[in-house]
Structures are given as structure tokens and as C-alpha cells.
Design a protein around this motif. Structure first.
Motif, PDB file in Angstrom:
ATOM      1  N   ALA A 139      -6.146  -1.818   1.242  1.00  9.77           N
ATOM      2  CA  ALA A 139      -4.958  -1.887   2.088  1.00  9.77           C
ATOM      3  C   ALA A 139      -4.664  -0.492   2.626  1.00  9.77           C
ATOM      4  O   ALA A 139      -4.568   0.471   1.869  1.00  9.77           O
ATOM      5  CB  ALA A 139      -3.780  -2.408   1.284  1.00  9.77           C
ATOM      6  N   VAL A 161      -5.757  -4.165   6.486  1.00 12.84           N
ATOM      7  CA  VAL A 161      -6.748  -4.004   5.422  1.00 12.84           C
ATOM      8  C   VAL A 161      -8.088  -3.628   6.033  1.00 12.84           C
ATOM      9  O   VAL A 161      -8.464  -4.145   7.087  1.00 12.84           O
ATOM     10  CB  VAL A 161      -6.881  -5.330   4.634  1.00 12.84           C
ATOM     11  N   VAL A 166       0.250  -6.307   6.351  1.00 13.04           N
ATOM     12  CA  VAL A 166      -0.548  -5.198   5.833  1.00 13.04           C
ATOM     13  C   VAL A 166      -1.891  -5.187   6.563  1.00 13.04           C
ATOM     14  O   VAL A 166      -2.522  -6.226   6.725  1.00 13.04           O
ATOM     15  CB  VAL A 166      -0.764  -5.335   4.305  1.00 13.04           C
ATOM     16  N   ARG A 190       1.753  -9.325   2.384  1.00 13.72           N
ATOM     17  CA  ARG A 190       2.099  -9.118   0.977  1.00 13.72           C
ATOM     18  C   ARG A 190       3.601  -8.948   0.876  1.00 13.72           C
ATOM     19  O   ARG A 190       4.180  -8.113   1.584  1.00 13.72           O
ATOM     20  CB  ARG A 190       1.426  -7.862   0.410  1.00 13.72           C
ATOM     21  N   PRO A 204       0.820  -1.212   0.000  1.00 13.23           N
ATOM     22  CA  PRO A 204       0.000   0.000   0.000  1.00 13.23           C
ATOM     23  C   PRO A 204       0.855   1.263   0.000  1.00 13.23           C
ATOM     24  O   PRO A 204       1.978   1.278   0.507  1.00 13.23           O
ATOM     25  CB  PRO A 204      -0.807  -0.112   1.296  1.00 13.23           C
ATOM     26  N   THR A 262       1.232  -0.716   6.221  1.00 13.26           N
ATOM     27  CA  THR A 262       1.978  -1.828   6.794  1.00 13.26           C
ATOM     28  C   THR A 262       2.082  -1.666   8.304  1.00 13.26           C
ATOM     29  O   THR A 262       1.823  -0.593   8.845  1.00 13.26           O
ATOM     30  CB  THR A 262       3.390  -1.889   6.196  1.00 13.26           C
TER      31      THR A 262
END
Length: 110
Positions: A74, A67, A65, A60, A18, A77
Motif C-alpha cells: 500500500a 497499491v 488506497v 481499507r 498505509p 490514500t
């Protein structure tokens, strides 16, 4: 960084991390989610508390991540939130994950 995996169905879109949110959004997310990440006694509890707030954990390209559970968007992190995967793993142990077919993403198997 972009990696374009191939699945049994054919070519799949690229897997990306993201984008960094603007500073106000990042501060609000940290305010809401960092206490959850810091106080969780285990991965199952962490996933449950995030779900109650409307969020999920996914992985990922080797990074955790966060979400939005409703939209699937997303948000950032763990590092962006101030709780990198390495620090959570040191405290909670390695997470049990299910690797997705693309080979670049995984889901928490809590």
C-alpha cells in the motif's frame, strides 16, 4: 487505527491504513498518479489506467488506497495524493466494490 477482524478461518492480522510516505516519494507519486485520478472519466477507466502504470485501487476502513500491483504494498490514500475518495465520488459516482470477508477491506469491481 487498527481493527482486527475475525474470519471463518480464525484470527486475521489487523487491517491498517498505509503510513504517510516521505515528502519526496509523496511528490513523485502525486506527479505520476494525480493526473490519472483527475482525468479519469469513470471508475473502470481509472482502474485500467492505473493498472497500465502498475497500480491498483483497494479500499481499507472506508478509504481508497493505492497499491503497487506487483508487490501488493500500500503506497498511500487518495487524500495523500490530492484526490480524496469524496472528490472522486462526486465526479465519477459511487464506485462498485466487492467487500472482502474481513469486512474492513474491499476491491473495486470495475
Amino acid at each position: 487505527m487498527r481493527i482486527a477482524p475475525i474470519s471463518a478461518v480464525g484470527w486475521v492480522g489487523p487491517v491498517t491504513l498505509p503510513e504517510m510516505p516521505d515528502c519526496e516519494t509523496a511528490a513523485l507519486l502525486r506527479q505520476i498518479l494525480l493526473p490519472v485520478l483527475e482525468n479519469a472519466p469513470d471508475w473502470r477507466s481509472l482502474a485500467g489506467e492505473l493498472a497500465r502504470k502498475g497500480y491498483e485501487i483497494t479500499f481499507r476502513l472506508g478509504r481508497m488506497v493505492i497499491v503497487d500491483a506487483e508487490t501488493g504494498a500500500a503506497l498511500g490514500t487518495g487524500h495523500m495524493l490530492g484526490a480524496p475518495l469524496a472528490s472522486l465520488t462526486a465526479r465519477l459516482g459511487r464506485p462498485a466494490i466487492r467487500l472482502n470477508r474481513d469486512g474492513c477491506t474491499a476491491e473495486l469491481d470495475a
